[in-house]
Design a protein around this motif. Sequence first.
Motif, PDB file in Angstrom:
ATOM      1  N   UNK A   1       0.846  -1.210   0.000  1.00  0.00           N
ATOM      2  CA  UNK A   1       0.000   0.000   0.000  1.00  0.00           C
ATOM      3  C   UNK A   1       0.880   1.258   0.000  1.00  0.00           C
TER       4      UNK A   1
ATOM      5  N   UNK B   1       1.021   3.543  -2.109  1.00  0.00           N
ATOM      6  CA  UNK B   1       0.481   4.670  -2.868  1.00  0.00           C
ATOM      7  C   UNK B   1      -0.975   4.865  -2.478  1.00  0.00           C
ATOM      8  N   UNK B   2      -1.412   6.105  -2.538  1.00  0.00           N
ATOM      9  CA  UNK B   2      -2.832   6.396  -2.296  1.00  0.00           C
ATOM     10  C   UNK B   2      -3.414   7.111  -3.511  1.00  0.00           C
TER      11      UNK B   2
ATOM     12  N   UNK C   1      -1.810   8.300  -6.013  1.00  0.00           N
ATOM     13  CA  UNK C   1      -1.104   7.827  -7.197  1.00  0.00           C
ATOM     14  C   UNK C   1      -0.337   8.882  -7.963  1.00  0.00           C
TER      15      UNK C   1
ATOM     16  N   UNK D   1      -5.343  -2.944  -3.422  1.00  0.00           N
ATOM     17  CA  UNK D   1      -6.129  -1.949  -4.147  1.00  0.00           C
ATOM     18  C   UNK D   1      -6.098  -2.190  -5.655  1.00  0.00           C
TER      19      UNK D   1
ATOM     20  N   UNK E   1      -4.489   0.582  -7.890  1.00  0.00           N
ATOM     21  CA  UNK E   1      -3.029   0.703  -7.950  1.00  0.00           C
ATOM     22  C   UNK E   1      -2.467   0.320  -9.316  1.00  0.00           C
TER      23      UNK E   1
ATOM     24  N   UNK F   1      -2.262   3.274 -11.576  1.00  0.00           N
ATOM     25  CA  UNK F   1      -1.345   4.308 -11.083  1.00  0.00           C
ATOM     26  C   UNK F   1       0.118   3.857 -11.177  1.00  0.00           C
TER      27      UNK F   1
ATOM     28  N   UNK G   1      -5.765  11.512 -14.829  1.00  0.00           N
ATOM     29  CA  UNK G   1      -5.928  12.778 -14.115  1.00  0.00           C
ATOM     30  C   UNK G   1      -6.359  13.859 -15.113  1.00  0.00           C
TER      31      UNK G   1
ATOM     32  N   UNK H   1      -7.641   9.047  -3.508  1.00  0.00           N
ATOM     33  CA  UNK H   1      -6.539   8.392  -2.813  1.00  0.00           C
ATOM     34  C   UNK H   1      -6.999   7.412  -1.751  1.00  0.00           C
TER      35      UNK H   1
ATOM     36  N   UNK I   1      -5.538  -2.564   5.985  1.00  0.00           N
ATOM     37  CA  UNK I   1      -4.374  -2.001   5.291  1.00  0.00           C
ATOM     38  C   UNK I   1      -4.619  -0.532   4.920  1.00  0.00           C
TER      39      UNK I   1
END
Lengths: 161, 793
Positions: A96, A98-99, A101, B13, B16, B19, B26, B511, B677
Motif C-alpha cells: 500500500x 500509494x494512495x 497515485x 487496491x 493501484x 497508477x 488525471x 486516494x 491495510x
Amino acid sequence: MTKVTLTVNGKSMSGEAEGRTLLASFLRDTLGLTGTHIGCDTSQCGACVVHLDGKAVKSCTLLAMDADGGNVTTIEGMANADGSLNTIQQAFQDHHGLQCGFCTPGMVMSASALLAENPKPTESEIRHYLEGNICRCTGYHNIVKAVLAASGQDANVMAAE
Amino acid sequence: MPKDGGIGASSKRREDIRFLTGRGNYTDDLSLHGQTYAVFCRSTVAHGRIVSIDTKATADMPGVLAIFTGEDFKDVGGNPAGWLINSRDGTPMREPKRPVLAHGKVRHVGDAYAAVIAETYAQAKDAAEQVAADTEIEELSPIVDMAKAVANADNRVHDEIPDNLCFDWGWIEDNRAAVDAAIKAAPHVTTLELINNRLVPNAMEPRASIGEYFPGTGDYKLTTTSQNPHLTRLLVSAFVMGIPENKLTVVAPDVGGGFGSKIYHYGEEALVLAAARKLARPVRWTAERSESFLSDAHGRDHVTKIELATDLEGNFLAIRTETLANVGAYLSNFSTATPTFLHGTLMAGPYKVPSVYVNVKAVFTNTAPVDAYRGAGRPEATYSLERVIDKMCRELNLNPFDVRRKNFITPDMFPYATPVGLNYDTGNHGATLDKAMQMANVAGFEARVADSAKRGKLRGMGLSTWVEACGLAPSHLAGVLGSRVGLYEAATVRVNATGNISVMTGAHSHGQGHETVFAQLVSERLGIPESSIEIVHGDTSKIPFGMGSYGSRSLSVGGSAIDRAVDKIVAKGKKIAAHMLEAAEDDIVFANGNFTVAGTDKAKSFGEIAFSAYVPHNYPLETLEPGLEETAFYDPGNFTYPAGAYLCEVEVDADTGRVEVAEFICADDFGNVVNPMIVEGQVHGGVGQGIGQALCENTTYDENGQLVSASYMDYAMPRADDVPFYNVDHSCQTPCTHNPLGVKGCGEAGAIGSPPAVVNAVIDALHRGGYSHVKHIDMPVTPSRVWAAMQAK
C-alpha cells in the motif's frame, strides 16, 4: 521548432519541440506519455522523475532538446514484458505504498534507480534517497516498506510491526 | 486468520494497477481535439484598486482567442459560503460577493483579475504577461495581521464590511455566564495563548479544469480536480453561472489528493466554462505549483487563548476559549463552518468537563481564503485542549496520563451529551490509552531518556487523547446550524443481467481506495466476488447525486448508502426468489449468495435471480417491475466519533534545537474496520501531515501581504527523512451505534491527534533537560524556535 528524437521505453519516438520545451512536457504533451507527472515548478517534488541513459533525472529540469538522441525510460516502460507489475511496482501494491497515485510514477522511478545503485539499502538510505520525491498521502511509511520489500528485505520486521 | 475478501480483509487496491503503470487518468492527462489554453493574471499586490486593464495590445498577440476580466462577470453570481453563521448578537455573518474574477479591487496576492485564452499554453502565458503589463492597480494598505484588521476599522478588505469582521460567534452563548463564574471560582486556572499555524494543503496534483461546450445541444462539461463534483455542479448552476443543472456534467476523474482543498468550487472552473461557451472549443487550465500556493484555499490559521479551570487534583471544571480565525480575503465554501461547528463543538474533547464556552471571531484579511484542511477545525480544538492540559499538569505537578484518565468520559456514561452540543454515542478512551501505553513501553521510557542523553539528545514523551466528530452530517441538525446543503449520501447498486454489479456512489475517491473498499462491502453482503463489482464515482452524469468526500464521511455515510441500496436489492431478490421457488417471501433467506427457502435445500443463486429480473419469463410481473437496480439516499442519524490516544517520543538536539521524532504511536478507535491495510495507510498519512504541521510547515505572509513561502523551496513539506516508521493500532473498537456498518471514519484522525503529541513531547524533553522555563513553543517547532526558547531563560 526543432525535431527531437528519443528512444522511449525501447521505441524510437520523435516530435517537434521549442527551445523552451521541457522534457516532462515533451513526454506528456507531444508523445502522449502522461504517466510522468508535473507536481511543481521548482524541481522539488520528483513526480516527473524518469531515467535518461540509465540515470534518474527530473524531467522538468531538462530541456527536451538536451535529451535528443537519449534513451529514456518512463513509468509506462517499467512493467514486465507480459504486462505484469515488476518487482518494485508489485511491492508498492503489496505494501500500500500509494494512495492518490500522483507522486507514484516518480517514486517508482527513483526507487528503481536507488536499487540499481544499492541493492540492499537500509531504511535510512531509502529515506535519504527519496528526499527529492514528495508524497502528501502516505506519510512515507508504506513507500519505505515497499522499497525494503522490493530489495528482498523483510519490511515488516524493519517497520517494527 | 485474515480474510481474503469482504469486510475485514486487507484486499489489495485495484486502482493501484493503473497508477503504477502510468495509466492514471488525471484531469491534465486529457487531450481534447481543438483544445485551447487559459492562463490567469494574478495580483502581485495584497490589496489594490483596479484602475484600468487595457487588453488592446494583447488581443493582437499570436494565438490569442479571448480575454476575460472581472467586467465580464460582474452581472453573474458569486461563489457562496455553504454555511450561514450568526453572530452572538443574532446578526448574520457578513458575506461579501466572491466573483469569478476580481472586479474593482484585488484582495490578495494571487487574486485572479483577468484570464487569457490562446491556441497554445506558451502563447497564453505570454499574453497574460502583456495584460499584466497593461494593467494599472493602485496599491492600498494591506491588511495581514488579524488583530490589526479588527482594530483598524478604516482599512477594509471589503469596503462594505467595517472592522473586517465576518462574525463574532459564541458557542454556546447560554454557557457563558456559568463558565465565567466557574473560572472565577476555580482553585486553579491554566491559561495558554497559542497559534495554530496556517498550512497549505499541497495535494501533489495541482488543481486543473477543462471546460467544454457543445453548441448542438447546449450542454456543458467540466472536468475538474474535485472532491465533490455534484457540489461544484450545484454551485456553478444555481449560484455562479446559471447553467441549468441538467445541461452541465461535472467529472472529477482520477484526482491526485485533496485534503480539503478540492472540496470547493473555484473561479477557474467557471472561467473555463464561460470561455468554452464563447469559443465553442475546449478550454483547459492547470495550475502551476506557485499558483496553487497563491490560490488554493489554505488551512488552520487560528490565534487562540484557552483557559482551563481545575481543582488542585486536575479535575476539569470549565474551559473558555477566544479565537481569531482567519478566513482570508473571501469566504470559501466551508470556511465559515470550519472554525465554528467543526471546532467549537469539539472543545470538550473526550472529557467530562462540566461547562465550556467558545468564542470565535472570523476575520477578513488580504490573504488567500482559508478553509477546511484535513481535520478542519478539529485539529485546532484538539491542539488547544491537549496543550493546555499538558501545561496544567506541569503547573500542578500532576501525571498527564492520570489526569486524562480521571477526566475521561467512561464507557458506562455513553450516550453522553457534551456541553458544546454533541451527543457522543460510544467510545472507550481508557482502552485506547491503555493500548498506546502498552505499545510505547512507557515503563522503559526512563532508560531511553538515559540512552538519548548519552548521545547528547534530550528525550521527551508527549501524549494526546482526542475525539473528533465526522461522518458529516445529519441534515436536519446541519440545517439548524446554518448549513445550506443536505449532507446525506447517495448510491445506486445496479445488478447487470449477467450478475455482475456496478455501484454508483456520490462519495469521491482521491486516494482513499473506494474502488476497493466499497467492492469489499458489496461482496460481503451479496456473496459476489470483489472482481465482479465495479465502483463508479466522480461523474454527475452517472451518479444520482452526491456530497463528495471530506470530513471522513465516505464509508460511514457513502458506505451506508451503498449498504441501504443493497438491502433493497436483497429485498427485491427475495420477492423474485419466492416466485421462482414457489414459496412465501417471508420464508426466503439470503446468505452466501443464495436465496434459499428456509429449512429446505431449495435455492436460487444470486446470478439466477439477476438473470430472471432482466429476462422475466418466470417472474411475478403482475406485482413486481423487472430489473434489479436500487438507489438509496442515506442521511446519518448523528456524527460519528472516532477517538484515540497518540504518544510521541522526540529527541531534541540541545546544541541546535533540532527535533527528531523517534517514535510515534497511535491507538485508534474507528469502530468496525473494512480494510485494515487502507485504514493504517490513512493514519500514516494523517500523522505525516500532523508532524509536518508540528515541526516544519508554515505559511508566511510578510507585512506587505506577500506570500513568502510560495514554493517547495520555501514551504517545508515533510520529506521521507523527516518522519519515522509509525506504530499504529486499531484493535480497540467500539462500533458506531447509528450507522448500519458500525464504522466511524479514519481519514483525518492522524492529522487531528498528532500535532499536540509532538509539541507536548518537545516541551517534555526541554523540561527533562533542565529548560523548565519553556512553557510553550508555537508550531512549527523549528530548530531556531526551539533554540531561541532554550536561550530565553
